[in-house]
Structures are given as C-alpha cells and as structure tokens.
Design a protein around this motif. Structure first.
Motif, mmCIF file in Angstrom:
data_model
loop_
_atom_site.group_PDB
_atom_site.id
_atom_site.type_symbol
_atom_site.label_atom_id
_atom_site.label_comp_id
_atom_site.label_asym_id
_atom_site.label_seq_id
_atom_site.Cartn_x
_atom_site.Cartn_y
_atom_site.Cartn_z
ATOM 1 N N GLU A 193 0.874 -1.166 -0.016
ATOM 2 C CA GLU A 193 -0.058 -0.091 -0.048
ATOM 3 C C GLU A 193 0.915 1.271 0.022
ATOM 4 N N ILE B 248 0.868 5.016 0.612
ATOM 5 C CA ILE B 248 0.105 6.197 1.130
ATOM 6 C C ILE B 248 0.990 7.720 0.699
ATOM 7 N N ASN C 285 -4.433 6.623 -1.568
ATOM 8 C CA ASN C 285 -3.895 5.457 -1.137
ATOM 9 C C ASN C 285 -4.132 4.535 -2.384
ATOM 10 N N LEU D 164 -4.813 12.823 0.844
ATOM 11 C CA LEU D 164 -4.188 11.774 1.043
ATOM 12 C C LEU D 164 -4.621 10.753 0.186
#
Length: 137
Positions: free
Chosen positions: A3, A5, A85, A83
């Motif tokens: 992942e 971020i 993701n 943000l």
C-alpha cells in the motif's frame, strides 16, 4: 503487495492523479485530510514563505492575513492536504513512488508531502471474491 500512502499539497491533486494514471495505476482513493509535518526552524525560510503568502493574499485585512499565515507557519494550525491510497504489486512500487515525487516536488523547501509504503497481507475484490494480486488489477 504494497500500500502506498501519499500526502500531497491540495494544489497538486490534479497533477498527482494524472501521474498515477500515466504510471499505470489501476485505481486509487483520495481523501481530504488535515495535518502538519515537521516545524521549520530556519527563520529565513519562514520569513521568505510568509512574504510569498502575503503577496498572494487578496484580503483587504492585511493584519488578519498575517495572523493566519503566522499560525500556519508556527505550527498552531493544520494544513489541508490530500491523502492518496494506492495498492500495487511490489515490482510497481518504485515507478509509482517516482511518479508521485516528480509532480509534487517544489522549490518551497517545506511542505511537499510524504510517501509511505506498507506491506499488505491481502486484498479481496468484493464483486468476484478474487483475492491477492488478482484482486488489485
């Protein structure tokens, strides 16, 4: 699987979306967030940024604008950010991270954002029930 971020400036949202698509990212999520990074200790950097922000400010009340800018620069207030993701295969991570960095780097010396890369144990596509790598592409 990983992942990614990424915390980026609000003014860099469109460029970041475009860079992710061009890097071949299958999908991503973006959220509005508030936060702040490390405080800048160099008074020259702070004063230069303050003067730049004051010059950009269109407010009639210069005193109020200066107070707002000071509270941003001294750590009292939080900055609006975006943000992102992104879930990616391990081998795609360097390309995606480089794409995010390329469009978010500025000459401001502060506040260009952060990127975190975390291991991901599994992913499940709700529609089909696919798991693992097949669920993210």
């Amino acid at each position: 699987m990983k992942e990614i971020i990424a915390v980026v400036r609000m003014g860099k949202v469109s460029a970041t979306k475009r860079a992710l698509v061009e890097a071949g990212v299958a999908g991503f999520t973006a959220s509005k967030v508030l936060g702040r990074g490390k405080l800048v200790k160099d008074p020259a950097v702070i004063e230069a940024r303050k003067q730049e922000l004051l010059a950009l400010n269109k407010s009639k009340d210069k005193q109020e604008a200066e107070l707002l800018i000071d509270t941003f620069l001294n750590g009292v207030r939080l900055f609006p950010r975006r943000l992102f993701n992104v879930i990616a295969h391990d081998e795609d991570v360097p390309r995606i991270v480089q794409a995010i960095m390329a469009v978010n780097r500025t000459d401001n010396q502060v506040g260009d954002g952060k990127i975190f890369v975390l291991p991901l144990s599994d992913a499940i596509r709700v529609r089909t029930g696919e798991t693992g790598d097949s669920a993210i592409w």
